[in-house]
Design a protein around this motif. Structure first.
Motif, short mmCIF file in Angstrom:
data_model
loop_
_atom_site.label_atom_id
_atom_site.label_comp_id
_atom_site.label_asym_id
_atom_site.label_seq_id
_atom_site.Cartn_x
_atom_site.Cartn_y
_atom_site.Cartn_z
N ALA A 273 5.46 -10.39 6.22
CA ALA A 273 4.46 -9.38 6.56
C ALA A 273 3.30 -9.39 5.56
CB ALA A 273 5.09 -7.99 6.59
N GLY A 274 2.09 -9.28 6.08
CA GLY A 274 0.93 -9.28 5.20
C GLY A 274 -0.33 -8.85 5.91
N ILE A 275 -1.35 -8.59 5.11
CA ILE A 275 -2.66 -8.20 5.63
C ILE A 275 -3.73 -9.00 4.90
CG2 ILE A 275 -1.94 -5.84 6.19
CD1 ILE A 275 -3.56 -5.00 3.63
N SER A 276 -4.92 -8.96 5.44
CA SER A 276 -6.07 -9.57 4.79
C SER A 276 -7.09 -8.47 4.48
CB SER A 276 -6.72 -10.63 5.68
OG SER A 276 -7.90 -11.13 5.10
N ASP B 296 -16.99 -6.64 -5.83
CA ASP B 296 -17.03 -5.59 -4.83
C ASP B 296 -15.68 -5.03 -4.41
OD1 ASP B 296 -19.80 -5.90 -4.71
OD2 ASP B 296 -19.66 -7.45 -3.17
N MET B 297 -14.57 -5.61 -4.86
CA MET B 297 -13.25 -5.15 -4.41
C MET B 297 -13.04 -3.68 -4.74
SD MET B 297 -10.20 -5.51 -3.10
CE MET B 297 -10.17 -7.27 -2.73
N LYS B 298 -12.62 -2.91 -3.73
CA LYS B 298 -12.32 -1.49 -3.92
C LYS B 298 -10.90 -1.32 -4.41
CE LYS B 298 -15.46 -0.10 -0.19
NZ LYS B 298 -15.55 0.56 1.13
N GLU B 299 -10.71 -0.34 -5.27
CA GLU B 299 -9.38 -0.14 -5.85
C GLU B 299 -8.34 0.17 -4.79
OE1 GLU B 299 -7.15 2.32 -9.46
OE2 GLU B 299 -9.31 2.58 -9.12
N GLU B 300 -8.73 0.94 -3.78
CA GLU B 300 -7.75 1.26 -2.74
C GLU B 300 -7.32 0.02 -1.95
OE1 GLU B 300 -11.76 3.00 -1.17
OE2 GLU B 300 -10.74 2.68 -3.11
N ASP B 301 -8.26 -0.93 -1.75
CA ASP B 301 -7.90 -2.18 -1.08
C ASP B 301 -7.02 -3.04 -1.98
OD1 ASP B 301 -9.26 -1.58 1.25
OD2 ASP B 301 -11.12 -2.54 0.59
N PHE B 302 -7.33 -3.04 -3.29
CA PHE B 302 -6.50 -3.76 -4.25
C PHE B 302 -5.07 -3.24 -4.20
CE2 PHE B 302 -4.40 -4.48 -8.21
CZ PHE B 302 -4.91 -5.65 -8.75
N ASP B 303 -4.94 -1.91 -4.26
CA ASP B 303 -3.60 -1.31 -4.26
C ASP B 303 -2.84 -1.61 -2.98
OD1 ASP B 303 -4.06 -0.26 -6.77
OD2 ASP B 303 -4.59 1.74 -6.05
N ARG B 304 -3.53 -1.59 -1.86
CA ARG B 304 -2.87 -1.87 -0.58
C ARG B 304 -2.37 -3.31 -0.54
NH1 ARG B 304 -5.37 -2.23 5.31
NH2 ARG B 304 -3.50 -1.88 6.57
N LEU B 305 -3.22 -4.24 -0.99
CA LEU B 305 -2.80 -5.64 -1.05
C LEU B 305 -1.61 -5.81 -1.98
CD1 LEU B 305 -6.30 -7.35 -1.18
CD2 LEU B 305 -4.58 -7.77 0.58
N PHE C 186 3.11 -7.93 -3.00
CA PHE C 186 3.96 -8.19 -4.16
C PHE C 186 5.03 -7.12 -4.35
CE2 PHE C 186 5.09 -8.25 -8.69
CZ PHE C 186 5.53 -9.56 -8.79
N LYS C 187 4.61 -5.88 -4.57
CA LYS C 187 5.58 -4.81 -4.79
C LYS C 187 6.53 -4.68 -3.60
CE LYS C 187 5.94 0.14 -5.79
NZ LYS C 187 5.18 1.41 -6.02
N GLY C 188 5.99 -4.74 -2.40
CA GLY C 188 6.82 -4.60 -1.21
C GLY C 188 7.83 -5.72 -1.08
#
Length: 260
Positions: A103-106, A113-122, A127-129
């Motif tokens: 399972a994964g997302i892009s 420009d990376m947003k912290e919320e997008d970083f955390d979701r990725l 990794f954590k998941g």
């Protein structure tokens, strides 16, 4: 040969996360063709998961779909209980053989420009998941089983906009070696498969639906085309077969030779 593979895999059960679509679905269907039953997970589209289950059942194998958000580790204890119920109700057993962490997302974004919320979701999904879902399911993985973690060619080569995604996949590759070391005493083999650019709906279907992107991928790939789901799923199914029982802690890139 197909009948022989099916016979050797009789009663084997695999869990494939993100198995309702894309590479995960192709992997689950490929496993069914090799005689392996599956528990597939889906994020939110139950109808899509049901069609995947029907496709697998049409091949003469059993399949169950369970909802799971791999980015929410707090739900993993409950999911592990669901897995036990599914194993007992459908297969009359309390263990499974194979785990494919797919399972994964892009969420592309430059370092600037990376947003912290997008970083955390990725991070939570890629990794954590993977780490904590595997941890929660370890008591149910049969000794002598197999784990396949999905990485990406982007852990080897760099493309602008994928710094976070590629770095997390690199972390998955290192974690795979640690899993192989720690789970070796149980006879559990752990390997990582790193696809190249594949024509699926991943990332909004950019490789599949964008002619310019597809042409670019073909131009930097030794085999001269973008990858297809059928280039990946069958390879994973073969990797999980008994013939590959002595392979562990390996990174297998399946990219058609991107950026050689």
């Amino acid at each position: 040969m197909a009948q022989e593979n099916a016979a050797n895999s009789k009663n084997k059960v695999a869990i494939v996360t993100g198995g309702s679509r894309g590479l995960g679905r192709n992997t689950a269907v490929s496993l069914a063709k090799h005689g392996v039953d599956t528990i597939i997970t889906y994020h939110s589209n139950r109808a899509e998961a049901d069609t995947a289950v029907s496709e697998i059942q049409a091949l003469g194998r059993k399949s169950v779909a369970l909802q799971l958000d791999t980015g929410k580790s707090a739900t993993f204890d409950a999911f592990a209980v669901e897995v036990k119920h599914a194993l007992n109700d459908t297969w009359d057993r309390d263990t499974f053989d194979y785990l494919v962490n797919n399972a994964g997302i892009s969420a592309p974004g430059s370092i600037t420009d990376m947003k912290e919320e997008d970083f955390d979701r990725l991070y939570n999904i890629h990794f954590k998941g993977v780490f904590f879902l595997t941890q929660k399911l370890l008591p149910s993985i049969k000794d002598g089983g197999r784990i396949v973690n999905i990485s990406s060619g982007l852990a080897r080569f760099a493309l602008p906009g994928y710094a976070v995604y590629g770095s997390l996949k690199g972390a998955i590759e290192v974690m795979t070696r640690y899993m192989a070391k720690e789970l070796g005493p149980r006879g559990i083999a752990v390997n990582v498969v790193a696809p190249g650019a594949i024509e699926t709906d991943f990332g909004g279907g950019s490789v599949r639906d964008n002619p310019q992107a597809n042409k670019f991928v073909a131009s930097i790939t030794a085999m001269g085309r973008a990858g297809l789901p059928d280039d990946i799923g069958p390879m994973i199914a073969v990797l999980l077969s008994d013939e590959n029982r002595w392979m562990t802690a390996q990174r297998l890139e399946v990219s058609g030779g991107m950026f050689l």
